[in-house]
Design an enzyme around this catalytic site. Structure first.
Site, mmCIF file in Angstrom:
data_model
loop_
_atom_site.group_PDB
_atom_site.id
_atom_site.type_symbol
_atom_site.label_atom_id
_atom_site.label_comp_id
_atom_site.label_asym_id
_atom_site.label_seq_id
_atom_site.Cartn_x
_atom_site.Cartn_y
_atom_site.Cartn_z
ATOM 1 N N LYS A 33 1.022 -1.389 0.025
ATOM 2 C CA LYS A 33 -0.096 0.110 0.120
ATOM 3 C C LYS A 33 1.058 1.355 -0.043
ATOM 4 C CE LYS A 33 0.866 1.457 4.551
ATOM 5 N NZ LYS A 33 1.718 2.530 4.941
ATOM 6 N N ASP A 165 -1.849 -1.182 10.776
ATOM 7 C CA ASP A 165 -2.210 -1.419 9.333
ATOM 8 C C ASP A 165 -2.707 -2.585 9.047
ATOM 9 O OD1 ASP A 165 -0.998 1.168 9.315
ATOM 10 O OD2 ASP A 165 0.891 0.404 7.866
HETATM 11 O O1 C5P Z 1 0.708 -1.000 15.235
HETATM 12 P P1 C5P Z 1 2.124 -1.381 14.792
HETATM 13 O O2 C5P Z 1 2.827 -2.369 15.269
HETATM 14 O O3 C5P Z 1 2.184 -1.257 13.395
HETATM 15 O O4 C5P Z 1 2.820 0.008 15.266
HETATM 16 C C1 C5P Z 1 4.082 0.111 15.478
HETATM 17 C C2 C5P Z 1 4.549 1.314 16.384
HETATM 18 O O5 C5P Z 1 4.165 2.696 15.793
HETATM 19 C C3 C5P Z 1 3.587 1.377 17.744
HETATM 20 O O6 C5P Z 1 4.691 0.686 18.837
HETATM 21 C C4 C5P Z 1 3.712 2.930 18.092
HETATM 22 O O7 C5P Z 1 4.870 3.445 18.584
HETATM 23 C C5 C5P Z 1 3.624 3.384 16.529
HETATM 24 N N1 C5P Z 1 2.237 3.776 16.112
HETATM 25 C C6 C5P Z 1 1.645 4.896 16.692
HETATM 26 N N2 C5P Z 1 0.144 5.159 16.477
HETATM 27 C C7 C5P Z 1 -0.362 4.402 15.299
HETATM 28 C C8 C5P Z 1 0.544 3.380 14.660
HETATM 29 C C9 C5P Z 1 1.781 3.057 15.192
HETATM 30 O O8 C5P Z 1 2.104 5.470 17.656
HETATM 31 N N3 C5P Z 1 -1.628 4.473 15.013
#
Ligand code: C5P
Length: 319
Positions: A33, A165
């Site tokens: 994406k 995501d």
């Molecule tokens: O959810 P994911 O594992 O992709 O997120 C990785 C990191 O990115 C999270 O630990 C967080 O620090 C940050 N993040 C965030 N807000 C979001 C998505 C991700 O702060 N909406």
């Protein structure tokens, strides 16, 4: 085997991916994406950030092959790397595919042994959603293979646990995504566009990018209302009011390569150019495929990798 379209929801919420199934085997695509728009709102009590984003799935990405066999409860993952980048290694048990299998099993009781082959093309830490798409494809694949078909609401809950995501990739055409990433409103994808991806050859760490954004205190671009953002998608890319809140922060922190790459994409005829996710891939959106092809040739110097692709919703090419 013929590719079949997965339609996991009503008419509106289709997954624009394909799978092929024969006996105990299933192949599925895990598309990449880009974020046409990414506004980061406040930091929430749980540490995540509220977002407003427009996601667009591409006709390019990873593929997975699932083969039921082996001992009950076992899961072997073999990964092939078609990525011209050094050092791209994930241990099988750290792979989000493995986590998706574990979560699906715990929820459904599906315990058949699994051999999974993951053909990786999407670089890690590229802002292209590679791991998230692999995880969503795994949930969809297991739901096809198991006798207990979980409802979409259950898949969404598992997707949310796997990463911010991941929910988007359960219905990957185009979408307005908000909340932490779990609110996914399908949109009509823009037609007749070409997308040039420019991966500059280095990884961007999402957690660190958010921390940089929090520390920076940088004034965010004024974000338009949801209605304006959604409506603009039907207009010309040259008129899109979209931006990425990470970009000014990275530029202020000295990652000038993004300025160079985006400037070059625009110079080569992109109607719109931006950074995807929290980096590191820059992309250009072109209304003319020939101009996009010439841009790909002109970019061969860049040292990372370049790819010409198309919005998945309309593409009949298939990767
Ligand atoms: O959810 P994911 O594992 O992709 O997120 C990785 C990191 O990115 C999270 O630990 C967080 O620090 C940050 N993040 C965030 N807000 C979001 C998505 C991700 O702060 N909406």
């Amino acid at each position: 085997m013929a590719w079949l379209r997965i339609a996991i929801d009503s008419q509106v919420n289709k997954r624009y991916g394909f799978f092929e199934k024969a006996d105990s085997m299933l192949n599925i695509k895990a598309p990449a994406k880009i974020n046409l728009h990414l506004a980061v709102k406040g930091r929430r009590p749980d540490g995540f950030h509220d977002l407003e984003s427009i996601f667009l799935a591409l006709d390019w990405g990873d593929s997975l092959c699932f083969d039921c066999g082996g001992a009950e409860g076992q899961c072997a993952i073999q990964t092939t790397w078609d990525i011209p980048i050094d050092g791209a290694v994930i241990q099988p048990e750290e792979n989000v595919v493995f986590k998706a299998v574990s979560l699906f099993r715990a929820r459904s009781g599906f315990m058949q042994g699994l051999r999974i082959r993951l053909d990786k093309r999407i670089p890690l830490g590229a802002g292209l959603g590679g791991g998230s798409s692999d995880a969503a494809a795994t949930l969809l694949a297991l739901n096809q293979l198991s006798d207990v078909e979980l409802p979409l609401a259950a898949l969404r809950e598992l997707a949310e646990d796997l990463g911010s995501d991941v929910p988007f990739f359960l219905s990957s055409g185009a979408a307005f995504v908000s909340g932490r990433g779990e609110r996914v409103e399908p949109l009509v994808a823009p037609e007749g566009l070409s997308v040039v991806l420019v991966y500059p050859g280095f990884v961007s760490n999402t957690r660190r990018a958010f921390a940089l954004l929090d520390a920076d205190g940088h004034e965010r671009c004024v974000s338009r209302s949801r209605e304006v953002l959604v409506q603009a998608l039907g207009g010309k890319p040259a008129d899109w009011p979209y931006h990425n809140d990470f970009l000014p922060v990275f530029l202020a922190a000295g990652t000038g390569v993004y300025r160079d790459l985006l400037g070059e994409l625009r110079r080569l005829g992109a109607d719109f150019a931006s950074l995807s996710g929290s980096g590191s891939t820059c992309f250009g959106v072109f209304s003319d495929e020939n101009v996009a092809s010439r841009a790909v040739e002109a970019f061969r110097w860049c040292g990372g990798f370049i790819c010409l692709t198309f919005p998945l919703a309309y593409s009949t090419r298939g990767y």
